[in-house]
Design an enzyme around this catalytic site. Structure first.
Site, PDB file in Angstrom:
ATOM      1  N   THR A  18       0.559  -1.578   0.189  1.00  0.00           N
ATOM      2  CA  THR A  18       0.169  -0.772   0.367  1.00  0.00           C
ATOM      3  C   THR A  18       0.643   1.151   0.235  1.00  0.00           C
ATOM      4  OG1 THR A  18      -1.535  -1.673   1.432  1.00  0.00           O
ATOM      5  CG2 THR A  18      -2.098   1.062   1.112  1.00  0.00           C
ATOM      6  N   ARG A  22       7.846  -2.600   2.989  1.00  0.00           N
ATOM      7  CA  ARG A  22       7.338  -2.880   4.226  1.00  0.00           C
ATOM      8  C   ARG A  22       8.072  -4.537   4.997  1.00  0.00           C
ATOM      9  NH1 ARG A  22       2.636   1.397   6.101  1.00  0.00           N
ATOM     10  NH2 ARG A  22       3.618   3.064   5.184  1.00  0.00           N
ATOM     11  N   SER A 113       6.110   4.039   9.182  1.00  0.00           N
ATOM     12  CA  SER A 113       5.337   4.742   9.521  1.00  0.00           C
ATOM     13  C   SER A 113       4.688   4.054  10.337  1.00  0.00           C
ATOM     14  CB  SER A 113       4.018   4.058   8.798  1.00  0.00           C
ATOM     15  OG  SER A 113       2.706   4.997   9.089  1.00  0.00           O
ATOM     16  N   HIS A 114       3.404   3.905  10.645  1.00  0.00           N
ATOM     17  CA  HIS A 114       2.655   3.249  11.993  1.00  0.00           C
ATOM     18  C   HIS A 114       3.077   1.730  12.635  1.00  0.00           C
ATOM     19  CE1 HIS A 114       0.480   1.657   9.525  1.00  0.00           C
ATOM     20  NE2 HIS A 114       0.144   0.462  10.309  1.00  0.00           N
ATOM     21  N   LYS A 126      10.271   4.006   1.018  1.00  0.00           N
ATOM     22  CA  LYS A 126       9.404   4.392  -0.838  1.00  0.00           C
ATOM     23  C   LYS A 126       9.739   5.644  -1.078  1.00  0.00           C
ATOM     24  CE  LYS A 126       5.554   7.421   1.960  1.00  0.00           C
ATOM     25  NZ  LYS A 126       4.580   8.195   1.818  1.00  0.00           N
ATOM     26  N   ASP A 277       1.650   9.741  14.061  1.00  0.00           N
ATOM     27  CA  ASP A 277       2.264   8.068  14.166  1.00  0.00           C
ATOM     28  C   ASP A 277       4.337   8.348  13.889  1.00  0.00           C
ATOM     29  OD1 ASP A 277       2.511   9.031  11.286  1.00  0.00           O
ATOM     30  OD2 ASP A 277       2.071   7.210  10.602  1.00  0.00           O
ATOM     31  N   ASP A 279       5.479   8.022  11.423  1.00  0.00           N
ATOM     32  CA  ASP A 279       5.977   9.774   9.988  1.00  0.00           C
ATOM     33  C   ASP A 279       5.433  10.369  10.008  1.00  0.00           C
ATOM     34  OD1 ASP A 279       4.491   7.887   9.411  1.00  0.00           O
ATOM     35  OD2 ASP A 279       4.867   8.242   6.707  1.00  0.00           O
ATOM     36  N   ASP A 281       2.437  11.609   9.260  1.00  0.00           N
ATOM     37  CA  ASP A 281       1.814  11.840   8.232  1.00  0.00           C
ATOM     38  C   ASP A 281       0.229  10.783   9.250  1.00  0.00           C
ATOM     39  OD1 ASP A 281       1.709   8.649   8.035  1.00  0.00           O
ATOM     40  OD2 ASP A 281       2.266   8.678   5.941  1.00  0.00           O
ATOM     41  N   ARG A 282       0.187  10.809  10.215  1.00  0.00           N
ATOM     42  CA  ARG A 282      -1.542  10.269  10.241  1.00  0.00           C
ATOM     43  C   ARG A 282      -1.987  11.241  11.765  1.00  0.00           C
ATOM     44  NH1 ARG A 282      -2.673   3.824  11.047  1.00  0.00           N
ATOM     45  NH2 ARG A 282      -1.842   3.402   8.090  1.00  0.00           N
ATOM     46  N   THR A 344      -7.988   2.665  -1.215  1.00  0.00           N
ATOM     47  CA  THR A 344      -7.003   2.786   0.484  1.00  0.00           C
ATOM     48  C   THR A 344      -5.669   2.667  -0.566  1.00  0.00           C
ATOM     49  OG1 THR A 344      -8.499   1.397   1.702  1.00  0.00           O
ATOM     50  CG2 THR A 344      -5.647   1.843   2.228  1.00  0.00           C
ATOM     51  N   GLU A 363      -9.274   9.537   4.775  1.00  0.00           N
ATOM     52  CA  GLU A 363      -9.062   8.147   4.785  1.00  0.00           C
ATOM     53  C   GLU A 363      -9.437   7.644   6.202  1.00  0.00           C
ATOM     54  OE1 GLU A 363      -6.011   5.560   2.135  1.00  0.00           O
ATOM     55  OE2 GLU A 363      -4.530   7.070   3.193  1.00  0.00           O
ATOM     56  N   GLU A 364      -9.417   6.262   6.642  1.00  0.00           N
ATOM     57  CA  GLU A 364     -10.601   5.969   7.380  1.00  0.00           C
ATOM     58  C   GLU A 364      -9.332   5.952   8.530  1.00  0.00           C
ATOM     59  OE1 GLU A 364      -8.998   2.665   8.432  1.00  0.00           O
ATOM     60  OE2 GLU A 364      -8.676   2.490   6.278  1.00  0.00           O
ATOM     61  N   LYS A 376      -0.597  12.598   3.462  1.00  0.00           N
ATOM     62  CA  LYS A 376      -1.443  12.730   4.283  1.00  0.00           C
ATOM     63  C   LYS A 376      -0.549  13.663   5.182  1.00  0.00           C
ATOM     64  CE  LYS A 376      -1.556   8.183   6.221  1.00  0.00           C
ATOM     65  NZ  LYS A 376      -0.813   7.439   5.053  1.00  0.00           N
TER      66      LYS A 376
HETATM   67  C1  G16 Z   1      -0.581   3.644   4.563  1.00  0.00           C
HETATM   68  C2  G16 Z   1      -1.098   4.124   3.262  1.00  0.00           C
HETATM   69  C3  G16 Z   1      -2.448   4.752   3.282  1.00  0.00           C
HETATM   70  C4  G16 Z   1      -4.020   3.633   4.086  1.00  0.00           C
HETATM   71  C5  G16 Z   1      -2.818   2.858   4.757  1.00  0.00           C
HETATM   72  C6  G16 Z   1      -3.443   1.684   5.990  1.00  0.00           C
HETATM   73  O1  G16 Z   1      -0.238   5.058   5.681  1.00  0.00           O
HETATM   74  O2  G16 Z   1      -0.576   5.365   3.185  1.00  0.00           O
HETATM   75  O3  G16 Z   1      -2.730   5.589   2.283  1.00  0.00           O
HETATM   76  O4  G16 Z   1      -4.367   3.583   4.223  1.00  0.00           O
HETATM   77  O5  G16 Z   1      -1.750   2.530   4.807  1.00  0.00           O
HETATM   78  O6  G16 Z   1      -3.377   0.163   4.528  1.00  0.00           O
HETATM   79  P1  G16 Z   1      -3.493  -0.722   4.311  1.00  0.00           P
HETATM   80  O7  G16 Z   1      -4.963  -0.743   5.593  1.00  0.00           O
HETATM   81  O8  G16 Z   1      -3.157  -1.297   3.053  1.00  0.00           O
HETATM   82  O9  G16 Z   1      -2.973  -1.666   5.794  1.00  0.00           O
HETATM   83  P2  G16 Z   1       0.955   4.520   6.454  1.00  0.00           P
HETATM   84  O10 G16 Z   1       0.578   5.285   6.911  1.00  0.00           O
HETATM   85  O11 G16 Z   1       1.143   3.099   7.035  1.00  0.00           O
HETATM   86  O12 G16 Z   1       1.920   4.569   5.105  1.00  0.00           O
END
Ligand code: G16
Length: 543
Positions: A18, A22, A113-114, A126, A277, A279, A281-282, A344, A363-364, A376
Site C-alpha cells: 500500500t 515494508r 509508518s505506524h 518508499k 504516528d 512518520d 502523516d497520521r 485505500t 482515509e479511515e 497525508k
Molecule cells: C498507508 C497508506 C494509507 C492506507 C494505510 C493503511 O498509510 O498510505 O493510504 O490507508 O496505509 O493501509 P492498509 O489498510 O493496506 O494497511 P501509512 O500511514 O501506513 O503510510
C-alpha cells in the site's frame, strides 16, 4: 573514493505494498537487501543521472545506516544533489513539502509508518514522485520488475557523511545538503492557518496535549505548538524521537495511544488532544471524553475548512478512500462539491490533486490532508482542528454535536484481525466472492442486502484501473460492510473489516458506536463465515 559495481541476485518479495516496501528490520539488514531495492528505485525512474532527491526518514532503527547507503548509491548512480534532513530525519509530509518546494526529482522516505521500530520490528522505504506524492502503481510495479531481475548495483566506496549538523558535503561529484527538517514545514503551516487566532485561544487558557509517541513529530510539534503558538513547554509529550519509539507502537488510535486517551478521559483533561504516528502523516483527534473518528474528522474539516486562511475560497472537491465512511459525502453534497471514492492508499489521491479536482482528502486509517503537499499530514490536521476551534469558539464536543445534528451521523468502526495465515484470510475472501451473486435480496440481522461487489477503481484523470480494492456488501438502508486485506503489515495477513451505519437524527445520534453497529458486526461475521475460515470472531484491534 571509487564507484563499486557490486554483483547481486534478485531477492524474492521486494514488492511494494500500500505504501512502499515494508519488512522486518532484520530483512532489510540482510546483505544486498536495501541496496537491491534502492537500485531498483533508480532503475524504475529512468536512472538518477543529474537528478536531485530528498532523503530522510522517521528515525527508526536502521534509519541512520540506510540514509548513508542511499547517499552513496545516489552518488554512484550519478545524482547531482541530495537534500537530507539533519540527522537523517524528515517527517513524511515535510519530505513531500521539500520535494515540491525545491522542485526536485523526487525523494526516498524511510519509514514503516505506524508499525513499531527496532531491530526486531519493522522498517520500510518508499519513493515519492516529483509532485511530492507516493509513487503510483505503474512506478511501484516497475520497481518490482527491476528488483526481480537485479544483477548488480552501484555504490560509492566512501566514509559516512556527517549528518549531525546543517551544512554541505560532497560524495564524489554529488552535493549533499543537510537541512533543518522542521523550518520549511513550519513556515508552510503558517501560510495555511491563522496562527494569531490559535495563539490567542491558547493564551486564553485553552489546553492542548500532543502525543508524538517518541516518533518523528516531536521536534515539529515543539517548534509549531510550543515555540510558534505559545503553548506551554510540555504540551508535546513523548517528544524525543527514538529508534525504537521508546517501545511504543506509534499508531495514533485509541488502542495504541492509550496514554493520551487516559488523560483525555481523566479528571482535569486538556481541552484538546492529538497523537501522530511514526512518520508524522497520521493523526488522531480527541476532546475531553470525545473521540473523533477519522472519517468524522474529515467531514468536520470539509464543513469548516473555509475558517482557515489557506482555504477561505472553499475546497475544489473532496476525496476519500472507499472504506472510509460516507460522512464527508454528506458535507460535499450540501456544499455542491465533487466527492471522489478511491482505493485505500494515499497514492490514489495524487492525480486528483494534481488535476485540481480536489483539495481535501482523507482515509479511515487516521490520514487527512490537503493539496498543500501530496501526503497525508498529521500536524496539518491538528492545526486545522485548532484553527476551527479557535474560529468557532467551541470545544471538540460541541463541534461534533452540531455536525451530527446538521448532517446526521455515520456510525463507523474498523475491526482488524491480525497475523492470520495468508491462505486462510484469502480463503475467507474467495468464499465470500463465491456467494456474492446470491446475496442481493437476502435478509440478515433484520436488514436486506442491496448489493455485493468488489471495488474496482478507474482513475478519472489518467484512466488507469485498479482491481480487487475491497469486498463490499451494502444494505438497503445504506449500511455497509467492507473487507480487505491490509497492504502494510509485515507478519501474515491482516483482515480489515469496515462497518458503517447511517442515522439521520435527530434521535439516535448519541449511541456507543459498537452498540450502534451491532447488527452490522454480526452480519459481517456470519456472511463471511469467519469462524470457519480464520477460527475466530473477535478482532485484535478496534478503531
Ligand atoms: C498507508 C497508506 C494509507 C492506507 C494505510 C493503511 O498509510 O498510505 O493510504 O490507508 O496505509 O493501509 P492498509 O489498510 O493496506 O494497511 P501509512 O500511514 O501506513 O503510510
Amino acid at each position: 573514493m571509487t564507484i563499486a559495481t557490486v554483483p547481486t541476485e534478485p531477492i524474492t518479495g521486494q514488492k511494494p505494498g500500500t505504501s512502499g516496501l515494508r519488512k522486518k528490520t532484520q530483512v532489510f539488514m540482510q546483505r544486498h537487501y536495501l541496496e537491491n531495492f534502492v537500485q531498483a528505485i533508480f532503475d524504475a525512474i529512468g536512472g538518477a543521472d543529474g537528478k536531485t532527491f530528498v532523503v530522510g526518514g522517521d528515525g527508526r532503527y536502521f534509519n541512520d545506516r540506510a540514509v548513508q547507503v542511499i547517499l552513496r548509491m545516489a552518488a554512484a548512480n550519478g545524482a547531482a544533489k541530495v537534500l537530507v534532513g539533519q540527522g537523517g530525519i524528515l517527517s513524511t509530509p515535510a519530505a513531500s513539502h521539500l520535494i515540491r518546494l525545491n522542485e526536485t526529482d523526487g525523494g526516498i522516505i524511510l519509514s514503516a509508518s505506524h508499525n513499531p521500530g527496532g531491530p526486531d520490528e519493522d522498517f520500510g522505504i518508499k519513493f515519492n514522485m516529483p509532485n511530492g506524492g507516493p509513487a503510483p502503481e505503474s512506478v511501484t510495479s516497475a520497481m518490482y520488475d527491476a528488483a526481480s531481475s537485479m544483477t548488480e548495483y552501484r555504490v560509492y566506496e566512501s566514509h559516512d557523511i556527517d549528518l549531525s549538523a546543517i551544512g554541505t558535503h560532497a560524495v564524489g561529484d554529488m552535493t549533499v545538503e543537510v537541512l533543518d527538517p522542521v523550518a520549511d514545514y513550519a513556515d508552510l503551516m503558517e501560510t495555511l492557518f491563522d496562527f494569531d487566532a490559535i495563539r490567542a485561544m491558547i493564551a486564553g487558557g485553552f489546553r492542548v496535549r500532543m502525543d508524538s509517541m517518541c516518533a518523528v513529530t516531536g521536534p515539529y510539534g515543539v517548534e509549531i505548538l510550543e515555540n510558534r503558538l505559545g503553548a506551554p513547554r510540555g504540551t508535546v509529550v513523548n517528544r524525543q524521537p527514538l529508534p525504537d519509539f521508546g517501545g511504543m507502537h506509534p499508531d495514533p488510535n485509541p488502542v495504541w495511544a492509550k496514554m493520551l486517551m487516559d488523560e483525555m478521559w481523566g479528571a482535569d483533561a486538556p481541552d484538546f488532544g492529538a497523537a501522530s504516528d511514526g512518520d508524522g502523516d497520521r493523526n488522531m483527534i480527541v476532546g475531553p471524553e470525545v473521540y473523533v473518528s477519522p472519517s468524522d474528522s474529515l467531514a468536520v474539516i470539509a464543513a469548516n475548512a473555509h475558517l482557515a486562511k489557506g482555504y477561505t475560497d472553499g475546497l475544489k472537491g473532496v476525496a476519500r478512500s472507499m472504506p472510509t465512511s460516507g460522512a464527508v459525502d454528506r458535507v460535499a453534497a450540501a456544499k455542491g462539491l465533487d466527492c471522489f471514492e478511491t482505493p485505500t492508499g494515499w497514492k490514489f489521491f495524487g492525480n486528483l490533486m494534481d488535476a485540481g479536482r480536489v483539495s481535501l482528502c482523507g482515509e479511515e486509517s487516521f490520514g487527512t490532508g490537503s493539496d498543500h503537499v501530496r501526503e497525508k499530514d498529521g500536524l496539518w490536521a491538528v492545526l486545522m482542528w485548532l484553527n476551527i476551534l479557535a474560529k468557532r469558539g467551541e470545544g471538540v464536543g460541541a463541534v461534533m454535536a452540531s455536525h451530527f445534528a446538521e448532517y446526521g451521523r455515520n456510525y463507523y468502526s474498523r475491526h482488524d484481525y491480525e497475523a492470520l495465515e495468508n491462505a486462510k484470510a484469502e480463503g475467507l475472501l474467495s468464499a465470500l466472492t463465491a456467494r456474492f451473486a446470491d446475496l442481493p435480496g437476502m435478509e440478515v440481522e433484520g436488514m436486506t442486502i442491496a448489493s455485493a461487489d468488489i471495488f474496482k477503481y478507474e482513475d478519472p484523470v489518467d484512466g488507469s484501473v485498479s482491481d480487487n480494492q475491497g469486498w463490499r456488501i451494502v444494505f438497503e438502508d445504506g449500511s455497509r460492510i467492507v473487507m480487505r486485506l491490509s497492504g502494510t503489515g509485515t507478519t501474515g495477513a491482516t483482515l480489515r473489516v469496515y462497518l458503517e451505519r447511517y442515522v439521520a437524527g435527530p434521535d439516535g445520534l448519541d449511541e456507543e458506536p459498537q452498540a450502534a453497529l451491532g447488527p452490522i458486526i454480526r452480519a459481517a461475521r456470519s456472511l463471511s463465515d469467519m469462524e470457519t475460515h480464520i477460527g475466530r470472531t473477535e478482532p485484535d484491534v478496534i478503531t
